[in-house]
Design a protein around this motif. Structure first.
Motif, PDB file in Angstrom:
ATOM      1  N   GLU A 348     -13.918  36.151 -23.257  1.00 18.11           N
ATOM      2  CA  GLU A 348     -12.596  36.374 -23.860  1.00 18.11           C
ATOM      3  C   GLU A 348     -12.714  37.244 -25.103  1.00 18.11           C
ATOM      4  OE1 GLU A 348      -8.452  35.975 -24.250  1.00 18.11           O
ATOM      5  OE2 GLU A 348      -9.802  35.565 -22.576  1.00 18.11           O
ATOM      6  N   LEU A 349     -13.778  37.001 -25.883  1.00 20.24           N
ATOM      7  CA  LEU A 349     -14.006  37.779 -27.103  1.00 20.24           C
ATOM      8  C   LEU A 349     -14.228  39.252 -26.777  1.00 20.24           C
ATOM      9  CD1 LEU A 349     -14.239  36.811 -30.095  1.00 20.24           C
ATOM     10  CD2 LEU A 349     -16.704  37.027 -29.854  1.00 20.24           C
ATOM     11  N   ASN A 350     -14.981  39.528 -25.710  1.00 20.49           N
ATOM     12  CA  ASN A 350     -15.247  40.917 -25.299  1.00 20.49           C
ATOM     13  C   ASN A 350     -13.970  41.630 -24.878  1.00 20.49           C
ATOM     14  OD1 ASN A 350     -17.981  40.622 -25.783  1.00 20.49           O
ATOM     15  ND2 ASN A 350     -18.446  40.013 -23.681  1.00 20.49           N
ATOM     16  N   LYS A 351     -13.066  40.891 -24.195  1.00 21.31           N
ATOM     17  CA  LYS A 351     -11.787  41.491 -23.806  1.00 21.31           C
ATOM     18  C   LYS A 351     -10.952  41.862 -25.029  1.00 21.31           C
ATOM     19  CE  LYS A 351     -11.103  39.274 -19.294  1.00 21.31           C
ATOM     20  NZ  LYS A 351     -10.260  38.339 -18.517  1.00 21.31           N
ATOM     21  N   ILE A 352     -10.887  40.935 -25.992  1.00 19.96           N
ATOM     22  CA  ILE A 352     -10.111  41.193 -27.222  1.00 19.96           C
ATOM     23  C   ILE A 352     -10.716  42.360 -27.992  1.00 19.96           C
ATOM     24  CG2 ILE A 352      -9.383  40.219 -29.431  1.00 19.96           C
ATOM     25  CD1 ILE A 352      -9.368  37.467 -28.026  1.00 19.96           C
ATOM     26  N   GLU A 353     -12.045  42.433 -27.980  1.00 23.50           N
ATOM     27  CA  GLU A 353     -12.734  43.525 -28.676  1.00 23.50           C
ATOM     28  C   GLU A 353     -12.348  44.877 -28.081  1.00 23.50           C
ATOM     29  OE1 GLU A 353     -17.205  44.324 -30.465  1.00 23.50           O
ATOM     30  OE2 GLU A 353     -16.910  42.852 -28.884  1.00 23.50           O
ATOM     31  N   GLU A 354     -12.191  44.940 -26.762  1.00 18.87           N
ATOM     32  CA  GLU A 354     -11.756  46.183 -26.114  1.00 18.87           C
ATOM     33  C   GLU A 354     -10.337  46.558 -26.543  1.00 18.87           C
ATOM     34  OE1 GLU A 354     -12.143  45.767 -21.918  1.00 18.87           O
ATOM     35  OE2 GLU A 354     -14.324  45.479 -21.980  1.00 18.87           O
ATOM     36  N   LYS A 359      -6.593  49.886 -29.939  1.00 18.16           N
ATOM     37  CA  LYS A 359      -5.549  49.965 -30.978  1.00 18.16           C
ATOM     38  C   LYS A 359      -6.034  50.775 -32.173  1.00 18.16           C
ATOM     39  CE  LYS A 359      -2.947  47.066 -28.650  1.00 18.16           C
ATOM     40  NZ  LYS A 359      -1.854  47.586 -27.812  1.00 18.16           N
ATOM     41  N   THR A 360      -7.329  50.597 -32.531  1.00 21.18           N
ATOM     42  CA  THR A 360      -7.902  51.338 -33.666  1.00 21.18           C
ATOM     43  C   THR A 360      -7.853  52.841 -33.403  1.00 21.18           C
ATOM     44  OG1 THR A 360      -9.380  49.486 -34.124  1.00 21.18           O
ATOM     45  CG2 THR A 360      -9.936  51.583 -35.125  1.00 21.18           C
ATOM     46  N   GLN A 361      -8.157  53.217 -32.160  1.00 22.62           N
ATOM     47  CA  GLN A 361      -8.098  54.642 -31.797  1.00 22.62           C
ATOM     48  C   GLN A 361      -6.691  55.197 -31.966  1.00 22.62           C
ATOM     49  OE1 GLN A 361     -11.538  55.512 -31.774  1.00 22.62           O
ATOM     50  NE2 GLN A 361     -10.612  57.019 -30.408  1.00 22.62           N
ATOM     51  N   ALA A 362      -5.685  54.347 -31.661  1.00 22.77           N
ATOM     52  CA  ALA A 362      -4.283  54.794 -31.788  1.00 22.77           C
ATOM     53  C   ALA A 362      -3.950  55.098 -33.242  1.00 22.77           C
ATOM     54  CB  ALA A 362      -3.351  53.715 -31.247  1.00 22.77           C
ATOM     55  N   PHE A 363      -4.450  54.269 -34.187  1.00 17.41           N
ATOM     56  CA  PHE A 363      -4.148  54.485 -35.607  1.00 17.41           C
ATOM     57  C   PHE A 363      -4.835  55.738 -36.154  1.00 17.41           C
ATOM     58  CE2 PHE A 363      -4.061  49.611 -35.597  1.00 17.41           C
ATOM     59  CZ  PHE A 363      -2.779  49.609 -35.081  1.00 17.41           C
ATOM     60  N   LYS A 364      -6.046  56.031 -35.594  1.00 21.70           N
ATOM     61  CA  LYS A 364      -6.812  57.179 -36.094  1.00 21.70           C
ATOM     62  C   LYS A 364      -6.305  58.499 -35.535  1.00 21.70           C
ATOM     63  CE  LYS A 364     -11.156  54.640 -36.702  1.00 21.70           C
ATOM     64  NZ  LYS A 364     -12.553  54.529 -36.249  1.00 21.70           N
ATOM     65  N   ASN A 365      -5.711  58.439 -34.333  1.00 21.60           N
ATOM     66  CA  ASN A 365      -5.379  59.671 -33.606  1.00 21.60           C
ATOM     67  C   ASN A 365      -4.071  60.304 -34.103  1.00 21.60           C
ATOM     68  OD1 ASN A 365      -5.731  61.540 -31.371  1.00 21.60           O
ATOM     69  ND2 ASN A 365      -3.906  60.535 -30.544  1.00 21.60           N
ATOM     70  N   THR A 366      -4.035  61.635 -34.128  1.00 27.37           N
ATOM     71  CA  THR A 366      -2.811  62.365 -34.524  1.00 27.37           C
ATOM     72  C   THR A 366      -2.389  63.337 -33.440  1.00 27.37           C
ATOM     73  OG1 THR A 366      -4.159  64.035 -35.634  1.00 27.37           O
ATOM     74  CG2 THR A 366      -3.347  62.202 -36.979  1.00 27.37           C
ATOM     75  N   ASP A 367      -3.055  63.298 -32.306  1.00 27.55           N
ATOM     76  CA  ASP A 367      -2.795  64.239 -31.203  1.00 27.55           C
ATOM     77  C   ASP A 367      -1.849  63.563 -30.209  1.00 27.55           C
ATOM     78  OD1 ASP A 367      -2.783  65.930 -29.098  1.00 27.55           O
ATOM     79  OD2 ASP A 367      -4.959  66.023 -28.836  1.00 27.55           O
TER      80      ASP A 367
END
Length: 586
Positions: A348-354, A359-367
């Motif tokens: 379950e932890l591995n799924k949440i980590e994915e 979500k982190t990629q979404a905050f970093k991305n501007t494209d």
């Protein structure tokens, strides 16, 4: 089929080394000698002769033949002459080419291998034996399946009426067939049982979903809504709203991640404590056992061990033994439970980590293109999860149909065993005859009675051997090796003589080493009776191996006078009286 002669030929010497003609009706005694009193074997070739016949009838090449220079250099060709429906057929095996078999249809034997039909693979040769030599149809057990019951091996064949390491279903089939009884009852029913077991597994899986089916349906609806929301974001380019939702989801996922991770840390700590408790108990027990030396110390010091100290020591020792057994078992059980929970939580932890990573990629991305691509990836993941849920939901909906199929199979098993029972009932007279025949052998041999019983298992439970004909065979004092061997001799002779009387297809029986342990008088009575019975029937060959000291002088003279001894294998005479006519083992 009648076995007429065994010939040993050497290609390298271009000559026949040995010929062993057999009695076509009655006893065929293969006689050997012992070197010392009580020695079980003598190495002159009795078993080798039996193994050679077995090899020529489709068995494996005897291991003793492999890698022997004396055999290899002479390029030995062994040939079995048989009579099949009044015409001669020759079966040949070249020991240096164990994968091949050779067949010659001719009135006379010749050793020009070009005149023989060659079977390049051992399986092809076996098939020829099965289909042609014994003439068993495809629905009956093959000769290769029956061979080890017809040719009893001295090493494994006389442990019991059955053979070791055999599939019980098939062994029951083969023995029932040999006794002229219905042999396919269990096999037919087992096909239905196999289908029933598969459906039961499916039903167990379906029932395991019972407690989660409501949650699965709710989750299905939730995933459908989330997919619709993602489609709305893409359609109306509502990326800002999507990012706000991602931020909320991120916070919730992070909170859940921390909670599960803390839970894993706590479980790991508890697990270590349980392991420490087990170690402490085991160490205490070891320390207590060290105190076992205290008793001899006291006895040496004051001449006796004080009762109070002895009692106290025994109580403490008993207490810690109990604690290791009971509490230790409890701690190990709890450790297993914790390991399973940690494994589940880690997944379950591995799924949440994915999810957090995405979500982190979404905050970093501007494209914006990348944003749409990420949304589509997320949607695909939800579709995969949705497919898994729908699979489980659809599976659960099959419960009624699967239950109906299971019940139909149960009814079919009941119907089938009813039919089989009716058929079996019609064999009661035949079964009584078999039981009586076995008792005739026991009476002739020991002047007492034995037990041969047949029972149809009509229990219909899923794990029951429904349709199996169980055979129980017993004589008095059979724990003695001699009587056990004799019981197996008489057991085999029962199906053999019955088959000869009822026009069965097996016309020979071979017992190797089964007369080495029984009482000589018992052996004499049984062998004389069987020989007379075969002569009276005018068919049937019974091959036995015996050592000369296992026969009374009177019986030996009788057998020799009647030419029942077809091979006298012994040492001396430059080894010419051994099976091959030379010595091939150390």
């Amino acid at each position: 089929m009648i076995i007429k002669k065994l010939t040993i030929y050497s290609f390298s010497l271009n000559k026949t080394l040995k010929e062993y003609p057999f009695n076509e009706v009655g006893l065929n005694v293969i006689l050997g000698e012992r070197t010392e009193e009580g020695q079980e074997t003598n190495g002159v070739g009795k078993t080798t002769m039996v193994e050679s016949i077995n090899y020529l009838l489709g068995g494996s090449c005897p291991s003793d033949f492999k890698g022997k220079e004396s055999i290899s250099s002479k390029d030995i060709f062994i040939v079995l002459q048989i009579d099949k429906d009044g015409r001669d057929i020759y079966l040949g095996r070249i020991i240096n080419q164990p994968d091949k078999g050779f067949i010659l249809n001719s009135n006379t034997l010749n050793f020009d291998i070009n005149n023989w039909v060659e079977k390049e693979k051992n399986d092809e040769y076996k098939d020829h034996i099965n289909e042609f030599i014994i003439d068993i149809n495809q629905e009956e057990p093959s000769f290769s399946a029956l061979r080890e019951y017809i040719i009893r091996d001295e090493k494994k064949g006389f442990i019991d009426i059955g053979l070791p390491y055999r599939n019980a279903l098939y062994e029951s089939m083969y023995l029932s067939y040999l006794f002229g009884l219905p042999y396919d009852f269990e096999f037919d029913i087992s096909k239905l049982k196999k289908q029933q077991k598969e459906l039961n597994k499916k039903l167990t899986l379906i029932n395991s979903l019972k407690n989660e089916i409501g949650d699965l349906k709710l989750k299905e609806e939730k995933l459908n809504k989330e997919i619709r929301d993602l489609d709305e974001v893409v359609k109306n380019v509502k990326l800002t709203e999507k990012l706000r939702k991602d931020a909320t989801d991120y916070s919730l996922s992070k909170e859940k991640y921390n909670k599960i991770q803390n839970g894993i840390f706590e479980l790991t700590h508890i697990k270590k404590q349980y392991e420490k408790n087990i170690n402490d108990l085991e160490e205490k027990t070891k320390e207590i056992k060290v105190l076992n030396d205290i008793e001899p110390f006291y006895k040496q010091l004051i001449g006796y061990f004080p009762n109070e100290i002895k009692k106290n020591h025994e109580q403490i020792s008993s207490f810690y033994d109990f604690m290791v057994e009971s509490r230790g078992k409890y701690f190990r059980h709890k450790i297993d439970e914790i390991n399973r929970q940690i494994s589940s939580d880690t997944k379950e932890l591995n799924k949440i980590e994915e999810v957090l990573s995405r979500k982190t990629q979404a905050f970093k991305n501007t494209d914006i293109i990348t944003d749409f691509s990420r949304i589509n990836e997320e949607k695909n993941e939800k579709y995969e999860e949705l497919a898994e849920i729908r699979l489980k939901v659809n599976l659960y909906q099959e419960k009624t149909e699967v239950t109906v199929q299971v019940n139909k199979l149960k009814q079919e098993v009941l119907r089938l065993i009813g039919i089989k029972h009716d058929i079996y009932t019609n064999f009661q007279e035949h079964i009584s005859y078999l039981e009586e025949l076995f008792n005739i052998f026991v009476l002739q041999t020991y002047n007492e009675t034995g037990v041969l019983q047949f029972e149809l298992n009509n229990s219909t439970g899923i794990n029951h051997t429904t349709g199996r004909i169980k055979i129980h065979c017993q004589i008095d004092d059979e724990k003695s090796h001699g009587r056990l061997y004799m019981k197996i001799n008489m057991f085999d002779l029962t199906w053999f003589i019955n088959g000869l009387r009822k026009e069965g297809k097996i016309h020979f029986l071979i017992h190797d080493g089964s007369y080495s342990k029984p009482d000589r008088n018992a052996s004499k009575r049984l062998l004389k009776y069987i020989n007379n019975e075969l002569k009276h029937l005018g068919k049937g060959q019974y091959f036995v191996t015996v050592n000369i000291d296992e026969l009374e002088e009177q019986l030996f003279n009788k057998f020799e006078k009647e030419k029942l001894i077809i091979a006298k294998l012994q040492r001396g005479n430059d080894d010419k009286d051994r099976f091959f006519g030379f010595r091939y083992t150390n």
